[in-house]
Design a protein around this motif. Structure first.
Motif, PDB file in Angstrom:
ATOM      1  N   SER A  10       0.963  -1.341   0.090  1.00  0.00           N
ATOM      2  CA  SER A  10       0.171   0.341   0.105  1.00  0.00           C
ATOM      3  C   SER A  10       0.818   1.526  -0.318  1.00  0.00           C
ATOM      4  O   SER A  10       0.832   1.685  -0.882  1.00  0.00           O
ATOM      5  CB  SER A  10      -0.951  -0.124   1.374  1.00  0.00           C
ATOM      6  OG  SER A  10      -1.316   1.387   1.329  1.00  0.00           O
ATOM      7  N   LEU A  11       2.024   1.396   0.800  1.00  0.00           N
ATOM      8  CA  LEU A  11       2.653   2.473   1.239  1.00  0.00           C
ATOM      9  C   LEU A  11       3.839   2.642   0.094  1.00  0.00           C
ATOM     10  O   LEU A  11       3.836   3.933  -0.969  1.00  0.00           O
ATOM     11  CB  LEU A  11       3.306   1.731   1.994  1.00  0.00           C
ATOM     12  CG  LEU A  11       4.618   3.181   2.675  1.00  0.00           C
ATOM     13  CD1 LEU A  11       4.104   4.809   2.617  1.00  0.00           C
ATOM     14  CD2 LEU A  11       6.280   2.706   3.538  1.00  0.00           C
ATOM     15  N   ALA A  12       4.334   1.483  -0.870  1.00  0.00           N
ATOM     16  CA  ALA A  12       4.644   1.749  -2.697  1.00  0.00           C
ATOM     17  C   ALA A  12       3.812   2.149  -4.038  1.00  0.00           C
ATOM     18  O   ALA A  12       3.867   2.431  -4.754  1.00  0.00           O
ATOM     19  CB  ALA A  12       5.264  -0.550  -2.309  1.00  0.00           C
ATOM     20  N   GLN A  13       2.570   1.202  -3.384  1.00  0.00           N
ATOM     21  CA  GLN A  13       1.472   1.950  -4.100  1.00  0.00           C
ATOM     22  C   GLN A  13       1.478   3.079  -3.444  1.00  0.00           C
ATOM     23  O   GLN A  13       1.083   4.435  -5.262  1.00  0.00           O
ATOM     24  CB  GLN A  13       0.440   1.473  -4.294  1.00  0.00           C
ATOM     25  CG  GLN A  13       0.099  -0.360  -5.047  1.00  0.00           C
ATOM     26  CD  GLN A  13      -1.658  -1.179  -4.524  1.00  0.00           C
ATOM     27  OE1 GLN A  13      -1.811  -0.486  -3.687  1.00  0.00           O
ATOM     28  NE2 GLN A  13      -1.013  -1.718  -4.462  1.00  0.00           N
ATOM     29  N   THR A  14       1.319   3.406  -2.742  1.00  0.00           N
ATOM     30  CA  THR A  14       0.399   5.647  -2.693  1.00  0.00           C
ATOM     31  C   THR A  14       1.728   6.663  -3.216  1.00  0.00           C
ATOM     32  O   THR A  14       1.963   7.309  -3.545  1.00  0.00           O
ATOM     33  CB  THR A  14       0.583   5.870  -0.919  1.00  0.00           C
ATOM     34  OG1 THR A  14      -0.120   4.857  -0.356  1.00  0.00           O
ATOM     35  CG2 THR A  14       0.750   6.932  -0.977  1.00  0.00           C
ATOM     36  N   ARG A  15       3.346   5.586  -2.847  1.00  0.00           N
ATOM     37  CA  ARG A  15       4.415   6.533  -3.051  1.00  0.00           C
ATOM     38  C   ARG A  15       4.705   5.831  -5.046  1.00  0.00           C
ATOM     39  O   ARG A  15       4.703   7.235  -5.255  1.00  0.00           O
ATOM     40  CB  ARG A  15       5.327   5.433  -3.158  1.00  0.00           C
ATOM     41  CG  ARG A  15       6.137   5.859  -1.609  1.00  0.00           C
ATOM     42  CD  ARG A  15       7.635   5.867  -1.387  1.00  0.00           C
ATOM     43  NE  ARG A  15       7.600   5.599   0.194  1.00  0.00           N
ATOM     44  CZ  ARG A  15       8.278   4.468   0.956  1.00  0.00           C
ATOM     45  NH1 ARG A  15       9.033   3.863   0.524  1.00  0.00           N
ATOM     46  NH2 ARG A  15       8.635   4.948   2.170  1.00  0.00           N
ATOM     47  N   LEU A  18       2.311   9.028  -5.871  1.00  0.00           N
ATOM     48  CA  LEU A  18       2.677   9.728  -6.384  1.00  0.00           C
ATOM     49  C   LEU A  18       3.440  10.861  -7.012  1.00  0.00           C
ATOM     50  O   LEU A  18       3.582  11.469  -7.416  1.00  0.00           O
ATOM     51  CB  LEU A  18       3.319  10.138  -4.751  1.00  0.00           C
ATOM     52  CG  LEU A  18       3.524  11.643  -4.424  1.00  0.00           C
ATOM     53  CD1 LEU A  18       2.513  12.735  -4.298  1.00  0.00           C
ATOM     54  CD2 LEU A  18       4.015  11.827  -2.744  1.00  0.00           C
ATOM     55  N   GLN A  19       4.635   9.555  -7.088  1.00  0.00           N
ATOM     56  CA  GLN A  19       5.525   9.824  -8.283  1.00  0.00           C
ATOM     57  C   GLN A  19       4.662   9.889  -9.584  1.00  0.00           C
ATOM     58  O   GLN A  19       5.199  10.605 -10.158  1.00  0.00           O
ATOM     59  CB  GLN A  19       6.189   8.461  -8.582  1.00  0.00           C
ATOM     60  CG  GLN A  19       7.344   8.737  -6.815  1.00  0.00           C
ATOM     61  CD  GLN A  19       8.658   7.515  -7.566  1.00  0.00           C
ATOM     62  OE1 GLN A  19       8.319   6.446  -7.397  1.00  0.00           O
ATOM     63  NE2 GLN A  19       9.617   7.598  -6.559  1.00  0.00           N
ATOM     64  N   LEU A  20       3.580   9.054 -10.091  1.00  0.00           N
ATOM     65  CA  LEU A  20       3.313   8.871 -10.790  1.00  0.00           C
ATOM     66  C   LEU A  20       2.757  10.243 -11.359  1.00  0.00           C
ATOM     67  O   LEU A  20       2.353  11.076 -12.783  1.00  0.00           O
ATOM     68  CB  LEU A  20       2.135   8.167 -10.952  1.00  0.00           C
ATOM     69  CG  LEU A  20       1.328   7.730 -12.641  1.00  0.00           C
ATOM     70  CD1 LEU A  20       1.987   7.691 -13.345  1.00  0.00           C
ATOM     71  CD2 LEU A  20       0.667   6.751 -12.395  1.00  0.00           C
ATOM     72  N   GLN A  21       2.225  11.089  -9.924  1.00  0.00           N
ATOM     73  CA  GLN A  21       1.265  12.179 -10.051  1.00  0.00           C
ATOM     74  C   GLN A  21       2.466  13.252 -10.810  1.00  0.00           C
ATOM     75  O   GLN A  21       2.202  14.374 -11.426  1.00  0.00           O
ATOM     76  CB  GLN A  21       0.667  12.739  -8.875  1.00  0.00           C
ATOM     77  CG  GLN A  21      -1.080  12.642  -9.158  1.00  0.00           C
ATOM     78  CD  GLN A  21      -1.432  12.575  -7.673  1.00  0.00           C
ATOM     79  OE1 GLN A  21      -0.977  12.762  -6.374  1.00  0.00           O
ATOM     80  NE2 GLN A  21      -2.623  12.720  -7.872  1.00  0.00           N
ATOM     81  N   GLN A  22       3.341  13.820  -9.498  1.00  0.00           N
ATOM     82  CA  GLN A  22       4.687  14.200 -10.144  1.00  0.00           C
ATOM     83  C   GLN A  22       4.820  13.932 -11.764  1.00  0.00           C
ATOM     84  O   GLN A  22       5.594  14.778 -12.452  1.00  0.00           O
ATOM     85  CB  GLN A  22       5.855  13.908  -9.104  1.00  0.00           C
ATOM     86  CG  GLN A  22       5.749  14.121  -7.690  1.00  0.00           C
ATOM     87  CD  GLN A  22       6.722  13.949  -6.496  1.00  0.00           C
ATOM     88  OE1 GLN A  22       7.450  13.085  -6.920  1.00  0.00           O
ATOM     89  NE2 GLN A  22       6.280  14.055  -5.288  1.00  0.00           N
ATOM     90  N   ALA A  23       5.200  12.593 -12.089  1.00  0.00           N
ATOM     91  CA  ALA A  23       5.404  12.730 -13.189  1.00  0.00           C
ATOM     92  C   ALA A  23       4.447  13.746 -14.145  1.00  0.00           C
ATOM     93  O   ALA A  23       5.180  14.182 -15.318  1.00  0.00           O
ATOM     94  CB  ALA A  23       5.393  11.474 -13.377  1.00  0.00           C
ATOM     95  N   LYS A  24       3.184  12.703 -13.872  1.00  0.00           N
ATOM     96  CA  LYS A  24       2.635  13.770 -14.601  1.00  0.00           C
ATOM     97  C   LYS A  24       2.468  14.960 -15.077  1.00  0.00           C
ATOM     98  O   LYS A  24       2.499  16.300 -15.365  1.00  0.00           O
ATOM     99  CB  LYS A  24       0.707  13.798 -14.772  1.00  0.00           C
ATOM    100  CG  LYS A  24       0.624  11.970 -15.523  1.00  0.00           C
ATOM    101  CD  LYS A  24      -0.995  11.464 -14.453  1.00  0.00           C
ATOM    102  CE  LYS A  24      -0.548  10.072 -15.146  1.00  0.00           C
ATOM    103  NZ  LYS A  24      -1.990   9.532 -14.924  1.00  0.00           N
ATOM    104  N   ALA A  25       2.681  15.702 -13.817  1.00  0.00           N
ATOM    105  CA  ALA A  25       2.650  17.227 -13.617  1.00  0.00           C
ATOM    106  C   ALA A  25       4.305  17.803 -13.923  1.00  0.00           C
ATOM    107  O   ALA A  25       3.923  19.005 -14.556  1.00  0.00           O
ATOM    108  CB  ALA A  25       2.573  17.911 -12.114  1.00  0.00           C
ATOM    109  N   GLN A  26       5.476  16.997 -13.992  1.00  0.00           N
ATOM    110  CA  GLN A  26       6.424  17.026 -14.800  1.00  0.00           C
ATOM    111  C   GLN A  26       6.104  17.277 -16.666  1.00  0.00           C
ATOM    112  O   GLN A  26       6.395  18.073 -17.355  1.00  0.00           O
ATOM    113  CB  GLN A  26       7.781  16.817 -14.457  1.00  0.00           C
ATOM    114  CG  GLN A  26       8.540  16.768 -13.331  1.00  0.00           C
ATOM    115  CD  GLN A  26       9.765  16.197 -13.089  1.00  0.00           C
ATOM    116  OE1 GLN A  26       9.695  14.813 -13.450  1.00  0.00           O
ATOM    117  NE2 GLN A  26       9.877  16.294 -11.694  1.00  0.00           N
ATOM    118  N   MET A  27       5.023  16.283 -17.089  1.00  0.00           N
ATOM    119  CA  MET A  27       5.216  16.334 -18.400  1.00  0.00           C
ATOM    120  C   MET A  27       4.114  17.065 -18.972  1.00  0.00           C
ATOM    121  O   MET A  27       4.050  17.695 -20.065  1.00  0.00           O
ATOM    122  CB  MET A  27       4.132  14.860 -18.781  1.00  0.00           C
ATOM    123  CG  MET A  27       5.128  13.502 -18.605  1.00  0.00           C
ATOM    124  SD  MET A  27       4.772  11.936 -18.903  1.00  0.00           S
ATOM    125  CE  MET A  27       4.049  12.040 -20.064  1.00  0.00           C
TER     126      MET A  27
END
Length: 172
Positions: A10-15, A18-27
């Motif tokens: 769950s922690l890994a999925q949340t991370r 979050l990383q996916l969101q950050q990557a999308k924001a960066q994209m």
């Protein structure tokens, strides 16, 4: 262990989310690949143009520098020629001034000689007037003497005639 693994997952999925969101924001902030490639190509072209302009500018600066050096040399030669011409003109002027000074001195001498000659002519005119008066007086004396001489001749002739008349009468 399972709970731990689930929590870890769950922690890994949340991370990961979050990383996916950050990557999308960066994209979202990123430029699409085609546009990036286009911009990169445009940048290279502009860099080439800038380099060509820089090279052209460098060539033009070198040409301008060479032209400036040639112009400076020409001006230097022209200035030198002008200086030599001015020196020649100054020498000519000094020569002309010397000739003029000599001519002025000659004219002063000539003028002084003319003044002396005028005085001599004036003196000669005065002397000539005296001679003319003396000549006139001598001519009058000569005329008077000639008249007296004529009178004496006439008297001598009359005496001769008288003696001729008297001599034969006294002889007889």
């Amino acid at each position: 262990q399972l709970l731990e693994a689930k929590a870890s997952l769950s922690l890994a999925q949340t991370r990961h989310a979050l990383q996916l969101q950050q990557a999308k924001a960066q994209m979202n902030d990123m430029v699409p690949k085609k546009q990036f490639e286009k911009l990169q190509t445009s940048l290279r072209e502009e860099q080439c143009k800038a380099q060509q302009l820089e090279e052209n500018l460098h060539r033009q600066a070198e040409q301008a520098c060479r032209q400036l050096v040639r112009t400076q040399e020409e001006h230097k030669h022209l200035l030198q020629a002008a200086v030599e011409q001015v020196e020649g003109l100054e020498n000519n002027l000094r020569s002309a001034e010397a000739v003029l000074a000599e001519r002025a001195a000659q004219l002063k001498d000539t003028q002084a000689q003319l003044s002396r000659n005028k005085l001599l002519i004036k003196d000669l005119c005065e002397e000539n007037k005296g001679f003319a008066m003396a000549l006139q007086a001598a001519e009058l004396k000569q005329k008077s003497t000639e008249e007296k001489n004529q009178l004496l001749k006439e008297q001598a002739s009359a005496l001769k005639q008288l003696i001729r008349k008297i001599t034969p009468a006294s002889l007889s």
